[in-house]
Design a protein around this motif. Sequence first.
Motif, mmCIF file in Angstrom:
data_model
loop_
_atom_site.group_PDB
_atom_site.id
_atom_site.type_symbol
_atom_site.label_atom_id
_atom_site.label_comp_id
_atom_site.label_asym_id
_atom_site.label_seq_id
_atom_site.Cartn_x
_atom_site.Cartn_y
_atom_site.Cartn_z
ATOM 1 N N UNK A 114 -13.236 17.626 5.135
ATOM 2 C CA UNK A 114 -12.459 16.830 4.172
ATOM 3 C C UNK A 114 -11.579 15.753 4.789
ATOM 4 N N UNK A 115 -11.615 15.575 6.102
ATOM 5 C CA UNK A 115 -10.710 14.640 6.768
ATOM 6 C C UNK A 115 -11.468 13.414 7.261
ATOM 7 N N UNK A 116 -10.957 12.230 6.935
ATOM 8 C CA UNK A 116 -11.560 11.015 7.471
ATOM 9 C C UNK A 116 -11.208 10.844 8.941
ATOM 10 N N UNK A 117 -9.932 11.054 9.269
ATOM 11 C CA UNK A 117 -9.516 10.921 10.667
ATOM 12 C C UNK A 117 -8.476 11.993 10.980
ATOM 13 N N UNK A 118 -8.409 12.332 12.272
ATOM 14 C CA UNK A 118 -7.487 13.370 12.734
ATOM 15 C C UNK A 118 -6.625 12.778 13.838
ATOM 16 N N UNK A 119 -5.307 12.777 13.627
ATOM 17 C CA UNK A 119 -4.364 12.287 14.625
ATOM 18 C C UNK A 119 -3.522 13.441 15.126
ATOM 19 N N UNK A 120 -3.101 13.343 16.362
ATOM 20 C CA UNK A 120 -2.376 14.455 16.966
ATOM 21 C C UNK A 120 -0.891 14.176 17.060
ATOM 22 N N UNK B 65 -6.005 11.655 6.109
ATOM 23 C CA UNK B 65 -5.700 11.819 7.524
ATOM 24 C C UNK B 65 -5.083 13.189 7.757
ATOM 25 N N UNK B 66 -5.462 13.821 8.868
ATOM 26 C CA UNK B 66 -4.783 15.020 9.339
ATOM 27 C C UNK B 66 -3.883 14.622 10.501
ATOM 28 N N UNK B 67 -2.661 15.132 10.522
ATOM 29 C CA UNK B 67 -1.728 14.859 11.610
ATOM 30 C C UNK B 67 -1.212 16.198 12.108
ATOM 31 N N UNK C 272 -1.404 11.495 4.602
ATOM 32 C CA UNK C 272 -1.367 11.980 5.981
ATOM 33 C C UNK C 272 -0.719 13.355 5.935
ATOM 34 N N UNK C 273 -1.503 14.384 6.216
ATOM 35 C CA UNK C 273 -1.015 15.751 6.025
ATOM 36 C C UNK C 273 -0.998 16.555 7.312
ATOM 37 N N UNK C 274 0.046 17.363 7.450
ATOM 38 C CA UNK C 274 0.064 18.391 8.484
ATOM 39 C C UNK C 274 -1.006 19.425 8.147
ATOM 40 N N UNK C 275 -1.451 20.178 9.131
ATOM 41 C CA UNK C 275 -2.496 21.152 8.900
ATOM 42 C C UNK C 275 -1.959 22.536 8.574
ATOM 43 N N UNK C 276 -0.962 22.986 9.316
ATOM 44 C CA UNK C 276 -0.434 24.330 9.087
ATOM 45 C C UNK C 276 0.779 24.262 8.182
ATOM 46 N N UNK D 124 0.848 -1.186 0.000
ATOM 47 C CA UNK D 124 0.000 0.000 0.000
ATOM 48 C C UNK D 124 0.887 1.240 0.000
ATOM 49 N N UNK D 125 0.426 2.279 -0.660
ATOM 50 C CA UNK D 125 1.221 3.501 -0.800
ATOM 51 C C UNK D 125 0.668 4.591 0.105
ATOM 52 N N UNK D 126 1.517 5.106 0.982
ATOM 53 C CA UNK D 126 1.126 6.158 1.928
ATOM 54 C C UNK D 126 1.963 7.397 1.640
ATOM 55 N N UNK D 127 1.311 8.548 1.530
ATOM 56 C CA UNK D 127 1.990 9.811 1.287
ATOM 57 C C UNK D 127 1.905 10.681 2.540
ATOM 58 N N UNK D 128 3.054 11.102 3.040
ATOM 59 C CA UNK D 128 3.122 11.983 4.212
ATOM 60 C C UNK D 128 3.515 13.379 3.744
ATOM 61 N N UNK D 129 2.782 14.388 4.243
ATOM 62 C CA UNK D 129 2.994 15.763 3.797
ATOM 63 C C UNK D 129 3.238 16.657 5.004
ATOM 64 N N UNK D 130 4.370 17.344 5.002
ATOM 65 C CA UNK D 130 4.694 18.283 6.090
ATOM 66 C C UNK D 130 5.763 19.239 5.582
#
Length: 403
Positions: free
Chosen positions: A97-103, A80-82, A53-57, A3-9
């Motif tokens: 627009x977010x399915x789940x929010x992680x801190x 996902x929001x992280x 999985x994206x950062x918010x700011x 599975x391919x996961x993209x992390x954005x920050x």
Amino acid sequence: MKRTILFVDDEPNILMGLKRMLRPMRDKWEMLFAGSGPEALAIMAAQHVDAVVSDMRMPGMDGPQLLRRVMQEHPDTIRFALSGYSDQEMVEQSIAPTHQYLTKPCDERQLVSALEMAMNARELVPNKAVLDKIARVEHLPVLPEIYNRITAELAKGEPSPKEIGDMVAQDVGMSANILKLVNSAYFGLPRHIAAPQQAVIVLGVNVIRSVILSLHVFQSFEHMGRASFSLPMLWGHSMRTGAMARTIAQHESLPKEEVDHAYIAALLHDVGKLIMEAHCADECVRIYEVVRAENRRVAEVEAEQLGLTHAEVGAYLLGLWGLPPQVVHAVARHHDPLPKPGALGAADLVHFANLLDHEIFVFNEHYAKATPTPERLDAIGGPERYADWRKHVLIMGLGSEDK
């Protein structure tokens, strides 16, 4: 297949930390990393991504803007929001627009578990045309009268959280939306909230007002035209089934967590019907025409025409939203005629509570009535136990032989 996961920050140190933390997942995941929203979209334009999985700011295109673009352009990608949950304004923008929010900080086990469960839920829906429609769902429709009563209560000088909670619990769509919100990491709660009434009290009137009034997270059914089925009857069935499942679980002396799982899964077991009615209206019209003309079961005709059922559709969205796997599993197989090995659990209770309510209440004389299969009855100890459950829910006032 990986599975391919993209992390954005936009912070390189965060991305490096994620690479190190998730190194053990290299055999299962292909992990991609982007430093901005535009870079992430360019990557997604070039290859398929299972989850982002994206950062918010972030400067320029922030997290909510990115995730909304992903929702529109790549609807089958899980979002996902992280980020930190203390930034209320940013959190509010990312709810839809977010399915789940992680801190942050998020440990490896929590992140991996959340992503794996959400991606597994997607496999419940093999029909890609339907999946793409459902994946764009931001919220679930609610009954107009419930929405209007809640907004009227919120407009009072001192609205009552208890009154609002009781109203929320009277609508399947509203309950699912509120439970998604309260059990995400938006508010950093240390425990799982199982009841809609409790969720409203925990969140507080200000948050509920912001979510319902300011953000327009809820859409009313009154703007959707004529429904394929009776929405009040669906609401009544869901409420009774939830109460029956909880009563049976308590009668069987199951642990409180299991009682909660059974209740919320039973309350939401038909949420897929709301989703399909709101987003696959033409398909629903054809399905219910066949159901009534041929006196057949809804799930049977859905499977025949779409290759899936409302049970799988509802479980898919609840899985994306991060509800407990016991709840997702129980919703997915509440029509399953064959037992699964294991101790009595939420899936069994939802299955039989659903059958009990259909047995006690006649919804439509043109719908075929489902009955327990011998295999399912044997799995719970025989028809005597089912009869005992039926007697108990009637004693508790959850049904009437005359209705």
